[in-house]
Structures are given as C-alpha cells and as structure tokens.
Design a protein around this motif. Sequence first.
Motif, short mmCIF file in Angstrom:
data_model
loop_
_atom_site.label_atom_id
_atom_site.label_comp_id
_atom_site.label_asym_id
_atom_site.label_seq_id
_atom_site.Cartn_x
_atom_site.Cartn_y
_atom_site.Cartn_z
N GLN A 54 102.33 62.98 18.90
CA GLN A 54 100.96 62.54 18.59
C GLN A 54 100.06 62.69 19.83
OE1 GLN A 54 99.06 59.05 16.02
NE2 GLN A 54 100.10 58.25 17.82
N ALA A 55 100.61 62.37 21.00
CA ALA A 55 99.84 62.52 22.24
C ALA A 55 99.45 63.97 22.48
CB ALA A 55 100.64 61.99 23.42
N MET A 56 100.27 64.90 21.97
CA MET A 56 99.99 66.33 22.12
C MET A 56 99.18 66.87 20.96
SD MET A 56 103.55 67.86 23.69
CE MET A 56 104.72 66.92 22.72
N ARG A 57 98.75 65.99 20.03
CA ARG A 57 97.97 66.35 18.84
C ARG A 57 98.75 67.26 17.88
NH1 ARG A 57 95.67 63.34 21.99
NH2 ARG A 57 93.41 63.15 22.26
N ILE A 58 100.08 67.24 17.99
CA ILE A 58 100.90 68.03 17.08
C ILE A 58 101.12 67.28 15.77
CG2 ILE A 58 103.21 69.03 16.73
CD1 ILE A 58 103.21 69.71 19.71
N VAL A 59 101.24 65.97 15.86
CA VAL A 59 101.31 65.15 14.64
C VAL A 59 100.25 64.07 14.72
CG1 VAL A 59 103.81 65.55 14.48
CG2 VAL A 59 102.96 63.39 15.44
N GLU A 60 99.95 63.52 13.57
CA GLU A 60 99.00 62.41 13.48
C GLU A 60 99.64 61.29 12.68
OE1 GLU A 60 94.53 61.40 11.71
OE2 GLU A 60 95.34 63.44 11.59
N ILE A 61 99.76 60.13 13.29
CA ILE A 61 100.37 58.97 12.63
C ILE A 61 99.25 58.13 12.04
CG2 ILE A 61 101.79 56.91 12.93
CD1 ILE A 61 103.07 58.31 15.37
N ARG A 62 99.24 58.01 10.73
CA ARG A 62 98.24 57.20 10.04
C ARG A 62 98.95 55.95 9.52
NH1 ARG A 62 95.71 62.03 6.24
NH2 ARG A 62 95.40 63.57 7.94
N HIS A 63 98.77 54.86 10.23
CA HIS A 63 99.50 53.64 9.91
C HIS A 63 99.19 53.18 8.48
CE1 HIS A 63 101.01 53.21 13.96
NE2 HIS A 63 99.79 53.42 14.43
N GLY A 64 100.25 52.95 7.76
CA GLY A 64 100.12 52.54 6.36
C GLY A 64 100.09 53.70 5.39
N PHE A 65 100.00 54.92 5.92
CA PHE A 65 99.90 56.10 5.05
C PHE A 65 101.02 57.11 5.30
CE2 PHE A 65 95.65 54.36 5.21
CZ PHE A 65 95.27 54.37 3.87
N GLY A 66 101.44 57.25 6.56
CA GLY A 66 102.49 58.20 6.87
C GLY A 66 102.15 59.05 8.08
N THR A 67 102.92 60.10 8.27
CA THR A 67 102.74 61.00 9.41
C THR A 67 102.40 62.39 8.89
OG1 THR A 67 104.36 59.72 10.67
CG2 THR A 67 103.80 61.90 11.50
N TYR A 68 101.43 63.01 9.55
CA TYR A 68 100.92 64.30 9.10
C TYR A 68 100.90 65.29 10.27
CZ TYR A 68 99.36 61.49 5.14
OH TYR A 68 99.34 60.64 4.07
N VAL A 69 100.84 66.56 9.94
CA VAL A 69 100.65 67.56 10.98
C VAL A 69 99.28 67.33 11.60
CG1 VAL A 69 100.50 70.02 11.52
CG2 VAL A 69 102.10 69.22 9.78
N GLY A 70 99.23 67.29 12.92
CA GLY A 70 97.98 66.97 13.61
C GLY A 70 97.02 68.14 13.66
N PRO A 71 95.87 67.95 14.33
CA PRO A 71 94.84 69.00 14.38
C PRO A 71 95.19 70.17 15.29
CG PRO A 71 94.20 67.11 15.71
CD PRO A 71 95.43 66.70 14.96
#
Length: 227
Positions: A54-71
């Motif tokens: 997430q710090a590298m913007r590779i994934v995005e953690i959306r609390h309560g929704f899940g984890t997604y591929v980041g920007p």
Amino acid sequence: MARGTLSEDVQGQIKQLILERRLTPGDPLPTEAELVGLLDVSRNSVREALKALQAMRIVEIRHGFGTYVGPLTLEPFVEGVAFRAAVRHHQGESSLYELMEVREALESGLIATVARDLPPEDLAVLKGLVARMGEEAAAGQVNGSTDRAFHLALYRSLGNQLLSDVLDAFWEALRRVRDDLSDGPRDPRVTHHQHAEIVTALEEGDGDRAVEAMHRHFGDIRRRLAE
C-alpha cells in the motif's frame, strides 16, 4: 526465514498474483483469509506485506470493503526524490541543481521532437494555458497547476505514458523541494514570457529555437537557486 525477507517474499507473491490474474487498478484482490490459504503464510505476514504494498501504491486497502489493486502511481518515487534532495540540500550539497538538471535534460532533449510534429489540438491547449498564465501573471502569480498542465501538455503528442509520468514526477519533486526551501521570489511576467517563447517556437516548427527557449526557462530557475 528472516522476517524482512519473509515479508518481501509475500509481497513478491502478491505482485505475481496480480500479474497472473491480469488485474488492473481498482480490481479487487482475494480477501486476507484467501491470501493466507493461497500463499500458505500467516495472517500477520499477509497484513505486513499488504501494508508495504500500500505504501508503494501497488494495493489499496479500503477498510470495511477489502483490498484492491492500487493506482500504481509514481508518488513513492516523488516522495523519495524530494526528501533526498531536501536532506542533501541541508547538508550543503547541490541537490536542487541536480534535480533541476535532470528535468532540464529530459525536457530539452524531447522538445525538438515535439516541434517536428505537434498536433493542432495540442498547440491549441498550450496556447490556452499560456493565455491563462498571462492572466495569472497580471494578477501577481502564475499558479503551479497551470505550469504543471503546460509541461504535461507539451509531451502528450509523443504518446508515451511512462515518459509523461516520469516528467510529471520530476516536476512535482522539484516543486516540493523549492516550496519547502522558499527558493526566492519568482517574477510571474518572466514565467509567462518564457512559456510563450516555447509555444511560439513550437508553432513555427522550429526545434532549435524551442530547445533554446527551454534552456532559458531552466536558466531562470538556475539563477534563482544560485541566489
């Protein structure tokens, strides 16, 4: 396996999963529990790896929704370059010059190519941005967002998204360091004139003149840094 090495290994496996499944920014990743089963590692290892990605913007953690591929932006690169330049500047090193020289080398090396085949629609955008700069200069300050949009529009015709991202990253890194260090007053009329010179050269298809205008633009920045 050492903890740092395990975390890096899990990060690598998650990145490989993204590639294998051909996921794109915004696509959902398997749940934390599913990743534990897929990768055969502990929940803590998965969480640690996801936080690093997430710090590298590779994934995005959306609390309560899940984890997604980041920007997948170059923001971490910008942060690192800007901070490195600021630290080295405070140590008396010429880090701002170095950062500016990289930008100048990239932009002056590309502008002649742009001049040879600039689409009319891109020229119209650049003219509009220069006109806006003129209005802003008359009001006392050229907005950074206008300058940024100008430099992005300059190279759009090359059709290279990575190049655009890298140029924008160096623009943002230099802006952050200069703002933090307050590199001296900037005459908005000079800023407007220099950008207008670049557009005039492009409109005439004069690559050599465009290169000279770009060097003058960076020469003004160099002068202010010296002061």
